[in-house]
Design a protein around this motif. Structure first.
Motif, PDB file in Angstrom:
ATOM      1  N   GLY A  17       0.851  -1.201   0.000  1.00 45.93           N
ATOM      2  CA  GLY A  17       0.000   0.000   0.000  1.00 45.93           C
ATOM      3  C   GLY A  17       0.871   1.230   0.000  1.00 45.93           C
ATOM      4  N   SER A  18       0.509   2.226  -0.819  1.00 45.57           N
ATOM      5  CA  SER A  18       1.378   3.386  -0.998  1.00 45.57           C
ATOM      6  C   SER A  18       1.426   4.258   0.244  1.00 45.57           C
ATOM      7  CB  SER A  18       0.929   4.201  -2.205  1.00 45.57           C
ATOM      8  OG  SER A  18      -0.337   4.769  -1.955  1.00 45.57           O
ATOM      9  N   ASP A  19       0.425   4.125   1.138  1.00 40.46           N
ATOM     10  CA  ASP A  19       0.508   4.928   2.368  1.00 40.46           C
ATOM     11  C   ASP A  19       1.695   4.494   3.232  1.00 40.46           C
ATOM     12  OD1 ASP A  19      -0.985   2.565   2.605  1.00 40.46           O
ATOM     13  OD2 ASP A  19      -2.021   3.269   4.401  1.00 40.46           O
ATOM     14  N   TRP A  20       2.201   3.274   3.006  1.00 41.87           N
ATOM     15  CA  TRP A  20       3.361   2.791   3.765  1.00 41.87           C
ATOM     16  C   TRP A  20       4.692   3.048   3.044  1.00 41.87           C
ATOM     17  CZ3 TRP A  20       3.504   0.866   8.728  1.00 41.87           C
ATOM     18  CH2 TRP A  20       2.264   0.580   9.322  1.00 41.87           C
ATOM     19  N   ASP A  21       4.675   3.657   1.859  1.00 42.38           N
ATOM     20  CA  ASP A  21       5.904   3.804   1.064  1.00 42.38           C
ATOM     21  C   ASP A  21       7.029   4.494   1.840  1.00 42.38           C
ATOM     22  OD1 ASP A  21       4.759   2.548  -1.083  1.00 42.38           O
ATOM     23  OD2 ASP A  21       4.540   4.356  -2.316  1.00 42.38           O
ATOM     24  N   GLY A  22       6.689   5.571   2.558  1.00 44.20           N
ATOM     25  CA  GLY A  22       7.718   6.314   3.281  1.00 44.20           C
ATOM     26  C   GLY A  22       8.365   5.488   4.376  1.00 44.20           C
ATOM     27  N   VAL A  23       7.537   4.807   5.155  1.00 47.34           N
ATOM     28  CA  VAL A  23       8.056   3.979   6.255  1.00 47.34           C
ATOM     29  C   VAL A  23       8.866   2.813   5.686  1.00 47.34           C
ATOM     30  CG1 VAL A  23       7.389   2.389   8.103  1.00 47.34           C
ATOM     31  CG2 VAL A  23       6.239   4.612   7.880  1.00 47.34           C
ATOM     32  N   ARG A  24       8.322   2.170   4.618  1.00 48.40           N
ATOM     33  CA  ARG A  24       9.030   1.034   4.018  1.00 48.40           C
ATOM     34  C   ARG A  24      10.398   1.464   3.494  1.00 48.40           C
ATOM     35  NH1 ARG A  24       5.863   0.235   0.178  1.00 48.40           N
ATOM     36  NH2 ARG A  24       4.226  -0.756   1.383  1.00 48.40           N
ATOM     37  N   ASP A  25      10.433   2.626   2.832  1.00 49.06           N
ATOM     38  CA  ASP A  25      11.684   3.161   2.288  1.00 49.06           C
ATOM     39  C   ASP A  25      12.723   3.369   3.391  1.00 49.06           C
ATOM     40  OD1 ASP A  25      13.200   4.922   0.155  1.00 49.06           O
ATOM     41  OD2 ASP A  25      13.000   6.190   1.935  1.00 49.06           O
ATOM     42  N   ARG A  26      12.324   3.995   4.512  1.00 47.31           N
ATOM     43  CA  ARG A  26      13.293   4.260   5.580  1.00 47.31           C
ATOM     44  C   ARG A  26      13.786   2.957   6.200  1.00 47.31           C
ATOM     45  NH1 ARG A  26      11.287   7.969   3.203  1.00 47.31           N
ATOM     46  NH2 ARG A  26      11.330  10.164   3.826  1.00 47.31           N
ATOM     47  N   LEU A  27      12.873   1.976   6.353  1.00 53.73           N
ATOM     48  CA  LEU A  27      13.285   0.705   6.954  1.00 53.73           C
ATOM     49  C   LEU A  27      14.206  -0.072   6.016  1.00 53.73           C
ATOM     50  CD1 LEU A  27       9.977  -0.405   8.705  1.00 53.73           C
ATOM     51  CD2 LEU A  27      12.151   0.181   9.819  1.00 53.73           C
ATOM     52  N   GLN A  28      13.923  -0.037   4.714  1.00 54.71           N
ATOM     53  CA  GLN A  28      14.794  -0.739   3.763  1.00 54.71           C
ATOM     54  C   GLN A  28      16.199  -0.156   3.791  1.00 54.71           C
ATOM     55  OE1 GLN A  28      12.457  -0.335   0.205  1.00 54.71           O
ATOM     56  NE2 GLN A  28      11.426  -2.318   0.481  1.00 54.71           N
ATOM     57  N   ARG A  29      16.272   1.166   3.903  1.00 52.24           N
ATOM     58  CA  ARG A  29      17.598   1.793   3.942  1.00 52.24           C
ATOM     59  C   ARG A  29      18.318   1.487   5.250  1.00 52.24           C
ATOM     60  NH1 ARG A  29      17.466   4.581  -0.580  1.00 52.24           N
ATOM     61  NH2 ARG A  29      15.397   5.251  -1.203  1.00 52.24           N
TER      62      ARG A  29
END
Ligand code: TXA
Ligand code: MG
Length: 334
Positions: A318-330
């Motif tokens: 879900g795109s609402d999680w994109d920001g959180v997912r991005d920071r966690l992946q990094r």
């Protein structure tokens, strides 16, 4: 230790005296850490090469990594932009003040150092009342904009309260930190590059892709190899001391079943997987905005336990999680 200056009155209004003091320091070329609605920034006047150089030195950030210039309003942005692409104009009208940075062509006579030598400049008008008051007060003193990356040392977790900033810059006794409370959004602004034709989403953030596309009136391209260097877009970033492992729920359950916490010194940050007894951990909120709000503080808190690893449950699709997912992946790539 940096000096923390309360900038909000007990009734929630902005402390004009604190803001004036900080604006005077900015005008004189000193660094000031400031609250925004996303994360705290480490600010210097954007039109002063020596002031901006102090940011790179304090952060340990390579000087060719461009900084975001913060302005009080759209008129302030015009001072830095060689041209304002219509799509940037639409995004600014819809989302400023707010968690959106637009990258536009830069006027060659200003902010070359802040822009890391790029011929473009990242511009943002933050929604925090202290930040806005500071930008207006500084503008009245002749400061056209404030360059401010997140107020953490290079590659580390971004700060979401004044105490985090102070702990990042213990070696800077002169640094003034304006305390505006805990950051509402909790992760950095979304960055849209409007300087090279079809807009490109360089970094997901406090706004969803759908929100941005609806206003832009066109779809956003993904970041590609041609994108300028951007530290928030390096693979490894936002890293605590502990190693972060990002696992889907099933893999996380299996790993927990096979692990002895005392041996592995693990902490858990999960949404649907309950921590086994004896394992330190915290629950990730079910809503993406709530998860973003506490994400960096949660990573800092778990890291402070001194564990070797933090096992994190991967966010749902879900795109609402994109920001959180991005920071966690990094964080996990570090
Ligand atoms: O929410 C935020 O954006 C926070 C607060 C303090 O406003 N600031 C922030 O700054 O996250 P920083 O420096 O940590 O991240 C800025 C990102 C970097 O990835 C940088 O490379 C990119 O913006 N950036 C800035 N100007 C750019 C430009 N002209 N071209 C490409 N990328 C740019
Ligand atoms: Mg940063």
């Amino acid at each position: 230790m940096a000096r923390i200056l309360p900038a909000l009155q007990p009734d929630g209004s902005v402390d004009a005296g604190a803001v004036r003091r900080a604006a005077e320091r900015l005008a004189a070329g000193a660094l000031v850490a400031l609250p925004t609605e996303t994360v705290y920034g480490l600010g210097a006047r954007a039109d002063d090469a020596a002031a901006v150089a102090q940011i790179f030195a304090a952060k340990g950030r390579p000087s060719d990594h461009p900084l975001i210039v913060h302005v009080a309003d759209a008129a302030g942005a015009a001072r830095f932009a060689a041209a304002m692409p219509p799509v940037a104009e639409r995004l600014i009208a819809a989302f400023w003040p707010g968690p959106l940075t637009v990258i536009v062509p830069r006027r060659p006579d200003i902010a070359a150092e802040a822009a890391g030598g790029q011929d473009s400049v990242g511009l943002r008008c933050p929604a925090h009342p202290v930040a806005l008051a500071l930008l207006r007060e500084a503008a009245a003193l002749g400061v056209p904009g404030v360059a401010a990356p997140s107020a953490n040392r290079f590659g580390r977790v971004s700060p979401t309260c004044a105490a985090h900033v102070a702990s990042e810059f213990e070696a800077q006794p002169d640094l003034l930190v304006l305390d505006g409370g805990y950051c509402e959004v909790g992760i950095e602004s979304a960055i849209v590059d409007c300087s090279r034709g079809q807009p490109v989403l360089l970094r997901p953030g406090g706004l969803t892709r759908e929100q941005i596309e609806a206003t832009a009136g066109e779809s956003l391209r993904e970041r590609d190899a041609a994108a300028p260097r951007a530290s928030g877009t390096l693979e490894a970033h936002y890293a605590p001391q502990a190693k972060v492992l990002l696992l889907e729920a099933e893999a996380l359950r299996r790993a927990l079943a096979g692990a002895s916490s005392s041996v592995h010194r693990v902490a858990l940050y999960s949404r649907t997987v309950a921590p086994p007894s004896g394992l330190p951990g915290r629950l990730m909120p079910d809503r993406a905005d709530a998860a973003a709000h506490e994400l960096f503080a949660a990573l800092r808190e778990l890291d402070a336990l001194g564990v070797a690893q933090i096992w994190v449950e991967a966010p749902p699709p879900g795109s609402d999680w994109d920001g959180v997912r991005d920071r966690l992946q990094r964080a996990a790539a570090a």
